[in-house]
Write a protein that holds these residues in place. Structure first.
Motif, short mmCIF file in Angstrom:
data_model
loop_
_atom_site.label_atom_id
_atom_site.label_comp_id
_atom_site.label_asym_id
_atom_site.label_seq_id
_atom_site.Cartn_x
_atom_site.Cartn_y
_atom_site.Cartn_z
N LEU A 15 0.82 -1.22 0.00
CA LEU A 15 0.00 0.00 0.00
C LEU A 15 0.85 1.27 0.00
O LEU A 15 0.50 2.22 -0.71
CB LEU A 15 -0.98 -0.02 1.18
N PRO A 16 1.95 1.35 0.76
CA PRO A 16 2.77 2.57 0.68
C PRO A 16 3.22 2.87 -0.75
O PRO A 16 3.11 4.01 -1.22
CB PRO A 16 3.96 2.25 1.59
N GLN A 17 3.70 1.85 -1.45
CA GLN A 17 4.24 2.09 -2.79
C GLN A 17 3.11 2.44 -3.77
O GLN A 17 3.23 3.35 -4.59
CB GLN A 17 5.02 0.87 -3.27
N ILE A 18 2.01 1.69 -3.70
CA ILE A 18 0.89 1.97 -4.62
C ILE A 18 0.27 3.34 -4.30
O ILE A 18 -0.07 4.10 -5.20
CB ILE A 18 -0.17 0.85 -4.58
N ASN A 19 0.14 3.67 -3.01
CA ASN A 19 -0.44 4.96 -2.67
C ASN A 19 0.44 6.13 -3.11
O ASN A 19 -0.07 7.20 -3.44
CB ASN A 19 -0.73 5.03 -1.17
N LEU A 20 1.75 5.93 -3.11
CA LEU A 20 2.63 6.98 -3.63
C LEU A 20 2.36 7.23 -5.11
O LEU A 20 2.51 8.36 -5.60
CB LEU A 20 4.10 6.59 -3.42
N VAL A 21 1.96 6.20 -5.84
CA VAL A 21 1.60 6.37 -7.25
C VAL A 21 0.21 7.02 -7.37
O VAL A 21 0.05 8.04 -8.05
CB VAL A 21 1.63 5.02 -8.00
N LEU A 22 -0.77 6.42 -6.69
CA LEU A 22 -2.15 6.90 -6.84
C LEU A 22 -2.28 8.37 -6.44
O LEU A 22 -3.00 9.13 -7.08
CB LEU A 22 -3.11 6.04 -5.99
N SER A 23 -1.58 8.75 -5.37
CA SER A 23 -1.65 10.15 -4.92
C SER A 23 -0.68 11.05 -5.69
O SER A 23 -0.74 12.27 -5.54
CB SER A 23 -1.30 10.24 -3.43
N GLY A 24 0.20 10.45 -6.48
CA GLY A 24 1.27 11.23 -7.11
C GLY A 24 0.96 11.77 -8.48
O GLY A 24 1.67 12.65 -8.98
N PHE A 25 -0.10 11.26 -9.12
CA PHE A 25 -0.35 11.67 -10.51
C PHE A 25 -0.47 13.19 -10.67
O PHE A 25 0.08 13.76 -11.60
CB PHE A 25 -1.62 10.99 -11.04
N GLU A 26 -1.19 13.83 -9.74
CA GLU A 26 -1.42 15.26 -9.95
C GLU A 26 -0.16 16.10 -9.73
O GLU A 26 -0.14 17.27 -10.11
CB GLU A 26 -2.58 15.76 -9.05
N TYR A 27 0.86 15.51 -9.15
CA TYR A 27 2.12 16.23 -8.94
C TYR A 27 3.18 15.87 -9.98
O TYR A 27 4.24 16.47 -10.03
CB TYR A 27 2.65 15.97 -7.53
N MET A 28 2.91 14.84 -10.77
CA MET A 28 3.92 14.34 -11.71
C MET A 28 3.84 15.10 -13.03
O MET A 28 2.79 15.16 -13.67
CB MET A 28 3.68 12.84 -11.96
N ASN A 29 4.96 15.67 -13.44
CA ASN A 29 5.00 16.34 -14.73
C ASN A 29 4.82 15.37 -15.88
O ASN A 29 5.12 14.18 -15.76
CB ASN A 29 6.35 17.06 -14.89
N ASP A 30 4.36 15.88 -17.03
CA ASP A 30 4.25 15.07 -18.24
C ASP A 30 5.58 14.39 -18.53
O ASP A 30 6.64 15.02 -18.42
CB ASP A 30 3.88 15.94 -19.45
N GLY A 31 5.52 13.12 -18.90
CA GLY A 31 6.74 12.40 -19.24
C GLY A 31 7.56 11.98 -18.03
O GLY A 31 8.68 11.47 -18.18
N GLY A 32 7.03 12.17 -16.84
CA GLY A 32 7.75 11.78 -15.63
C GLY A 32 7.67 10.28 -15.37
O GLY A 32 7.17 9.51 -16.21
N SER A 33 8.16 9.88 -14.22
CA SER A 33 8.19 8.44 -13.95
C SER A 33 8.03 8.11 -12.48
O SER A 33 8.47 8.86 -11.60
CB SER A 33 9.50 7.81 -14.45
N PHE A 34 7.38 6.97 -12.24
CA PHE A 34 7.34 6.35 -10.92
C PHE A 34 8.23 5.11 -10.97
O PHE A 34 8.12 4.31 -11.91
CB PHE A 34 5.91 5.91 -10.57
N THR A 35 9.09 4.95 -9.98
CA THR A 35 9.90 3.73 -9.89
C THR A 35 9.71 3.13 -8.51
O THR A 35 10.03 3.75 -7.50
CB THR A 35 11.39 4.02 -10.13
N LEU A 36 9.16 1.93 -8.48
CA LEU A 36 8.92 1.22 -7.22
C LEU A 36 10.05 0.21 -6.97
O LEU A 36 10.92 0.02 -7.82
CB LEU A 36 7.56 0.53 -7.28
N THR A 37 10.03 -0.41 -5.82
CA THR A 37 11.04 -1.43 -5.49
C THR A 37 10.33 -2.68 -5.00
O THR A 37 9.60 -2.63 -4.00
CB THR A 37 12.00 -0.92 -4.39
N SER A 38 10.52 -3.78 -5.72
CA SER A 38 9.97 -5.05 -5.24
C SER A 38 11.13 -5.84 -4.62
O SER A 38 11.62 -5.46 -3.56
CB SER A 38 9.24 -5.80 -6.35
N GLY A 39 11.58 -6.90 -5.24
CA GLY A 39 12.70 -7.65 -4.67
C GLY A 39 12.72 -9.08 -5.13
O GLY A 39 11.82 -9.54 -5.85
N VAL A 40 13.72 -9.80 -4.70
CA VAL A 40 14.04 -11.11 -5.25
C VAL A 40 13.08 -12.22 -4.80
O VAL A 40 13.00 -13.27 -5.45
CB VAL A 40 15.50 -11.48 -4.88
#
Lengths: 199, 199
Positions: free
Chosen positions: A88-113
């Motif tokens: 939820l922390p990582q997904i919420n950073l995306v869901l809440s982040g769209f309105e602050y993200m400039n065009d052509g920007g990027s979200f990078t999350l971290t999963s793991g092995v």
């Protein structure tokens, strides 16, 4: 670029900072450290973080915790620790982040092995990683305004070898540089919907 | 074998029933239908279900719902619908099921196509599928008493073509027989930790 790195003080986040800070403006975010503090289990706190930072070109998130223990002794509350502590922390950073993200920007999350190379006691973490990888693939095809989303999925870092001693027997250890290159590719490249494995 | 099929009245669950009922004792479980009813979002109800059934040789779960919609309009509550509607029910059936599962028995979960072949509006479902697939891989290596765990990950079923018309353009449709064979392999074979793709 203006790049927010959430979990900048952790081992993985620090690898991202090392890879990106020479060429970009980095805003370090942590629970108790960094330029701005956030409680990632509180959506209002995530929104306040973005409001304080304003428009950005990239958001990198390198946080996550959960329960480790035998699957046949795990309670549902222990399983949910990984959902609340990593997914939820990582997904919420995306869901809440769209309105602050400039065009052509990027979200990078971290999963793991752990969802591709499991360890004893790691079923909760494997589920959390799988959720993040799945979300990235599902979201990437419909990101608006040229925004991209990827996940970095690293093996255990060299610098974390002592911390996790005994848990990851036989696993590779990867350098900060290798992990940093994956974040560089995600933030500075044009890939989208990728799980960038570092192993 | 005594086989519990949760979601037996759904399209996927019915394919499992068709594949297994000739050779095994089937206990059909549903929210409102079947031999026994369960509220899968209530762990106490799951425990009561197992208590009513007693010892089993296999648990098949073919349920799951969640929110479908554009990722940049999704709220955290909508995302959590997939966690509460698909991930937690299936994982809780495993966590609560160990004490009722006979030695050498099996858990078979159901994920789906959306975390390997995404569709518009499907990021929440992709995350849920990824969590289930990840959990299966993580849990399989430490299952006690010869118990196995796998997931069936089917494409859209032929019988569901009308129901999902327009959502899965260009996707294959698979037969009940093909989906049933995957459940047969999971329940009657000896595979463990597999994501049994049907497409």
């Amino acid at each position: 670029m203006k790049v927010v790195i959430v979990g900048a003080n952790g081992a993985v986040g620090n690898a991202a900072v090392e890879a990106l800070s020479e060429r970009h403006q980095i805003i370090r975010v942590g629970k108790t450290s960094g330029d701005i503090q956030v409680d990632l289990e509180d959506v209002a706190s995530i929104r306040a973080m973005y409001e304080a930072i304003g428009k950005i070109d990239a958001m990198v998130c390198a946080v996550g915790h959960g329960h480790f223990g035998p699957v046949d002794e795990m309670t549902t509350d222990q399983f949910i620790e990984g959902i609340n502590g990593k997914v939820l922390p990582q997904i919420n950073l995306v869901l809440s982040g769209f309105e602050y993200m400039n065009d052509g920007g990027s979200f990078t999350l971290t999963s793991g092995v752990l969802n591709r190379d499991p360890i004893k006691g790691g079923s909760g973490a494997a589920a959390a990683n799988g959720a993040i990888d799945g979300f990235v693939g599902g979201a990437a095809i419909e990101m608006p305004r040229g925004i991209r989303i990827n996940a970095v999925s690293p093996e255990v870092l060299e610098v974390s070898r002592a911390k996790y001693d005994g848990f990851f027997r036989g696993h590779n250890h990867v350098s900060n540089e290798a992990v940093g290159r994956a974040f560089s590719k995600a933030v500075e490249g044009l890939v989208n919907g990728q799980i960038l494995i570092v192993e």
